[in-house]
Design an enzyme around this catalytic site. Sequence first.
Site, mmCIF file in Angstrom:
data_model
loop_
_atom_site.group_PDB
_atom_site.id
_atom_site.type_symbol
_atom_site.label_atom_id
_atom_site.label_comp_id
_atom_site.label_asym_id
_atom_site.label_seq_id
_atom_site.Cartn_x
_atom_site.Cartn_y
_atom_site.Cartn_z
ATOM 1 N N ASN A 15 -32.626 12.670 27.045
ATOM 2 C CA ASN A 15 -33.507 11.610 26.463
ATOM 3 C C ASN A 15 -33.585 10.161 27.145
ATOM 4 O OD1 ASN A 15 -34.047 14.038 25.188
ATOM 5 N ND2 ASN A 15 -33.545 12.977 23.304
ATOM 6 N N GLU B 67 -35.421 10.350 30.365
ATOM 7 C CA GLU B 67 -36.890 10.241 30.031
ATOM 8 C C GLU B 67 -37.264 8.642 29.628
ATOM 9 O OE1 GLU B 67 -37.941 13.141 27.138
ATOM 10 O OE2 GLU B 67 -36.656 14.792 28.215
ATOM 11 N N ASP C 281 -2.866 23.781 -7.659
ATOM 12 C CA ASP C 281 -3.177 23.411 -6.411
ATOM 13 C C ASP C 281 -4.698 22.680 -6.459
ATOM 14 O OD1 ASP C 281 -0.686 23.771 -5.435
ATOM 15 O OD2 ASP C 281 -1.204 25.877 -5.131
ATOM 16 N N ASP D 99 1.056 23.588 -0.568
ATOM 17 C CA ASP D 99 2.052 23.991 -1.738
ATOM 18 C C ASP D 99 3.277 24.802 -0.891
ATOM 19 O OD1 ASP D 99 3.020 24.588 -4.236
ATOM 20 O OD2 ASP D 99 1.912 26.416 -4.151
ATOM 21 N N ASP E 81 -33.911 20.538 24.361
ATOM 22 C CA ASP E 81 -33.517 20.387 23.175
ATOM 23 C C ASP E 81 -33.019 21.881 22.496
ATOM 24 O OD1 ASP E 81 -33.538 17.821 23.329
ATOM 25 O OD2 ASP E 81 -34.734 17.561 21.566
ATOM 26 N N ALA F 75 -39.297 11.678 21.806
ATOM 27 C CA ALA F 75 -38.532 12.332 22.837
ATOM 28 C C ALA F 75 -37.013 11.744 22.608
ATOM 29 C CB ALA F 75 -38.997 12.056 24.116
ATOM 30 N N ASP G 260 -2.243 28.091 -3.556
ATOM 31 C CA ASP G 260 -2.802 29.396 -4.298
ATOM 32 C C ASP G 260 -2.808 29.162 -5.600
ATOM 33 O OD1 ASP G 260 -0.181 29.070 -4.557
ATOM 34 O OD2 ASP G 260 0.483 31.198 -3.858
#
Length: 940
Positions: free
Chosen positions: A739, A742, A677, A356, A771, A310, A673
């Site tokens: 958790n 718990e 590059d 660029d 969860d 858990a 592009d």
Amino acid sequence: MTTAPPRATAARSAAGDRASPVAWHALPATEVARRLETELGRGLTAAEAQRRRAEVGENVLRERPPEPWWWKLLRQFQELVIGILIVAAMIAAVMGDWADATAIVAIVLVNAIIGFLQEERAQAALAALQRMSAPLAKVIRDGEARSIPSRGVVPGDRIELEAGDAVPADARLVESFSLRLQESALTGESVPVEKEAVAELPADTPLGDRRTIAHAGTVVAAGHAAAIVVATGMETELGRIASLLETGQTETTPLQRRLAELGRVLIAVCLVVVAVIFGLEVWRHGGLAATWADGTFAEVLLRAVSLAVAAVPEGLPAVVTVVLAIGLQRMVARNALVRRLPSVETLGSVTVICSDKTGTLTRNEMTVREIVTAGCCWHVTGAGYAPQGSFLREGSADGGAEVPTALVVDEPDLRRLLEIAARCNNAEVQPGGDGAAWQVVGDPTEGALVVAALKGGISRDEPAEPVIFEIPFDSERKRMSVVVRLADGGRVLETKGATEAVLGCCVAERRNGEDVPLTNERRQEILAAAEALADRALRVLSLACRPLEKGESVEKEPDAAERELVHIGLVGMIDPPREEVKRAVEQCRTAGIRPVMITGDHPATALAIGRELGMADGAGRAVTGAELDRLDEAGLVAEAPTVAVYARVSAEHKLRVVEALKRAGAVVAMTGDGVNDAPAVKAADIGIAMGITGTDVTKEASDMVLTDDNFASIVAAVEEGRGIYDNIQKFIHYLLSCNTGEVLLMFVAAVAGWPAPLAAIQILWLNLVTDGLPALALGLEPPEADIMNRPPRPPREAVITPARGRLIVTHGVIVAAVSLAAFWWTWQGDPERLPHARTVTFCVAAFSQLFFAIGCRSDHRTAIGLGFFSNPWLLAAIAVSALLQVSVVTLPYAQDVFQVGSKLGGEWLWILILSLVPVTVIELAKGAFAGTRLTASGRR
């Protein structure tokens, strides 16, 4: 004839030694031929070419073997949190809890499959580079011209190049006639580059200035030439880039690193939880021997292991993956296509965007900006190749009167200049199909002149005044001229070219429609005007003309024709910035992101564009590739954080800058592009390619592709990335707080000597319910309104910072407190009431965690401030999860499985009241501190 062995040696020499490459651009053509043992006129023999091909290999780019699919799938299990879950599933199976073991294994498998399908990307950058190579090449062998597949070209081959040809290999020019190459994809140069066979260049000439070399992967824009191949395949500059891609390492993203850190923390927590809880339970039962003797050992161990499971939010990897995938779909809607899931989050932590210039910050479409005639100056509106715009007269009484297209005819000097621009030209402008952008066929500079003429209502296709002869441009004259037959039968010579070259041939200038003598004073004024335009990074041309005398033969003596010209005016043009980029740069700065330009273009042009966009200030300067070569790695790391513009850089320089910024602590995004590059795009924390103008190479090397080629889309992607990381932190906060509650519930009960408030199966059920859907729904929160006003997260900031850790514990304490109160209220020390007390505690723990999800929507804004119904997915998730919880405590067949005691009656009201306490306290606290904002790192 020279024997074969020396020729083989020549082939190896041409292949080059990367440690000491030959500076072919600096050698005379005759010396190049001598070293490569070939003949300038006849080229190689077919037999010798075959021998060299066998020795140096084919003219192709090497490609790495693809990674096996099964290995890509196995890599999905390398995350530390996944390892924890696998161990937890094994423990659950050993203890006989097959239901929980099966659930955990299912979560792990779903996470792996989603990650595999989303991240499985072909490493096709090298294949894309190969597709750029010319399929056929024209070579001279045995003195005869022939066309062969470009893969068969070898060092020493003589190749012929014409307009439109793709250059098949790196080659030293031996003859050139008005040759211009389009090198933007390789060097970033926005206009075609003039090349010439006869030139003296130093050995250290930068790549973009090597006028004697035609590089593989470039395209002939104009002219024709012959050249000797000096490098093929991986030894070309294109191959050098391919090798940089090949050796590039895939970096882990900030999110992957943070989740790994979180996994290590959770392992420690799990070990401590198992040891402490097990020890306390054994002590409470009288020791190890006593628990073994009375048969409670298995129960105690199972409860300790269940609590340890858990403590690990097993839904975390799956929820992270799903949230990233949903974020990917959001980004697609905003024109950003993410190719690798963790890169979605990486955008949110970017601190530097390296871009660029050509095609990314600018349109990659030359545009006439300024026109200067003797009478006045004109500013031309509109950008790109679309013939839409007008002419603004500068210096008029109203500060800039607009001249509509229909009235250009009333401006004789402007109209005459546009007529020359349209006719002294070989380019064509065509509208794109299906709403695509306008395109230029031919030289971009000439295309810009055609577009300017069309804006003035003047077309080059005038049947009454055709072009009947052309004197082509060459690099020595720096001029081009045409002869036009007028409607009345007369002829006129029209010329364009560099100002200093054209002005020297002029004796008069056009002023208000009349020709007046050109004085020395006016010459200096025209040169000064041209220089002023050039200082603003505009490319400047002069346009001139003269009427031809009857019987004058230009065709027989073209070199003598360009004389006694009348200067009409100057034209200044530039590859303009995209209109939306300036605003995007401002948004980047507001968001704490530093934009940096890295281009192969001229320093003056790069700096002018950088200043216009707000990337560089007036005192800023452009650092060149030559300056980078003089800096060692330490010097570059120190310099990089202060430089905004880099110019005249090669692919290696771009890569060095990106790596230096990363070593300086930045999270780097690199956009581009062109082929040049690609290595830097791949090396960046997140590489971004242009989807329309980008080459296949860059797209395949990138993590993200902009489908609209819009720099502004990066800002939208950053906003989504920040929102996604915010959401990941929200549901991690939610999961760990629940958790923690718990664990504290069980820990306090054990320390107090109470019986366990929850059974093992109840602990596991709570973990699965909380969860699941609520955590996923928190991942669907829209970005908060102020998200782009925050600075980027520190690159090494943990997922759980000390401030957030304290908040998680605080919230966990509140959840544990109401659950403990419920347990004590119903148990009160009576063993017979224990099953009933556990049922009430089970419900309070479940509903308090579900309602608590509402308080996790924001660190500083209440649910009402956000809009209670602005995330309907969360409300639906809470409703479904609550219905499941009610089902397990009310349905008869589920009661036995989940060890539910007596049926609940009046307790439901108290369960509801206690369950609302945590979210109420948290929301009231936000209201009390509404004027402050606690960030993930604790900054206010």
